[in-house]
Design an enzyme around this catalytic site. Structure first.
Site, PDB file in Angstrom:
ATOM      1  N   ASP A  49       0.889  -1.165   0.000  1.00 14.88           N
ATOM      2  CA  ASP A  49       0.000   0.000   0.000  1.00 14.88           C
ATOM      3  C   ASP A  49       0.924   1.212   0.000  1.00 14.88           C
ATOM      4  OD1 ASP A  49      -2.191   1.642   0.107  1.00 14.88           O
ATOM      5  OD2 ASP A  49      -2.575   1.323   2.243  1.00 14.88           O
TER       6      ASP A  49
ATOM      7  N   CYS B  96      -4.362   4.975  -3.561  1.00 14.83           N
ATOM      8  CA  CYS B  96      -5.670   5.641  -3.582  1.00 14.83           C
ATOM      9  C   CYS B  96      -5.634   6.728  -4.654  1.00 14.83           C
ATOM     10  CB  CYS B  96      -6.066   6.166  -2.215  1.00 14.83           C
ATOM     11  SG  CYS B  96      -4.856   7.208  -1.420  1.00 14.83           S
TER      12      CYS B  96
END
Length: 176
Positions: free
Chosen positions: A27, A80
């Site tokens: 991530d 994101c």
């Protein structure tokens, strides 16, 4: 930092083998442009150079994850961001850098109800000065900053590369 995550080793009494992982979630840091709806302050600070600048770090972190992954293991790459420079371009660079030892796996059947779009294979590269047609164009210019920030890996794969990469297997989750 994640790109320098150390190799861990079992104690000598257990054979002293390097510890490899079955599953890794990368991530990675990103521009966050996929969160504009809930974090509108990002829009004020956003510019093309942010994705161009963070792309190499994203690739280094993910490559380090690949090095720590057991053969047959799974690495999930996550941002994101909706910017292909931070998404598909990083995945393409990982596939190239590992000489296709890593593969994108189609897992869409595992999540049939999840709203998503397939990954893309074509995108444009822009900086503050505008659209850049190719890596070679960026390197020919008189702007040393542009020459230093623009990487070959920012650009979409050739059609031949795209056929091997299967970037369409990546998943683009849209805000809803």
């Amino acid at each position: 930092e994640a790109q320098d995550f150390p190799k861990m080793q079992e104690p000598e009494r257990n054979g002293g083998k390097h510890i490899m992982f079955d599953r890794i979630l990368a991530d990675v840091p990103c521009t966050g442009d996929g969160t504009l709806r809930k974090a509108p302050d990002i829009w004020v600070r956003w510019n093309h150079n942010q994705a161009l600048g963070i792309h190499p770090l994203q690739a280094r972190i993910t490559l380090r994850g690949c090095e720590l992954l057991k053969v047959g293991g799974r690495l999930v790459y996550s941002t994101c961001s909706l910017n292909p420079i931070e998404d598909e371009a990083v995945l393409a660079e990982i596939l190239r850098s590992t000489n296709y030892a890593m593969q994108l796996v189609d897992v869409s059947d595992l999540f049939p109800e999840l709203k998503r779009c397939p990954g893309i294979t074509k995108w444009t590269v822009n900086d503050r000065a505008g659209r850049i047609a190719s890596y070679e164009e960026a390197q020919k210019g008189n702007d040393p900053k542009r020459r230093s920030i623009i990487k070959r890996s920012h650009f979409p794969p050739t059609e031949e590369e795209a056929a091997k990469m299967h970037l369409e297997r990546s998943m683009r989750y849209l805000p809803h």
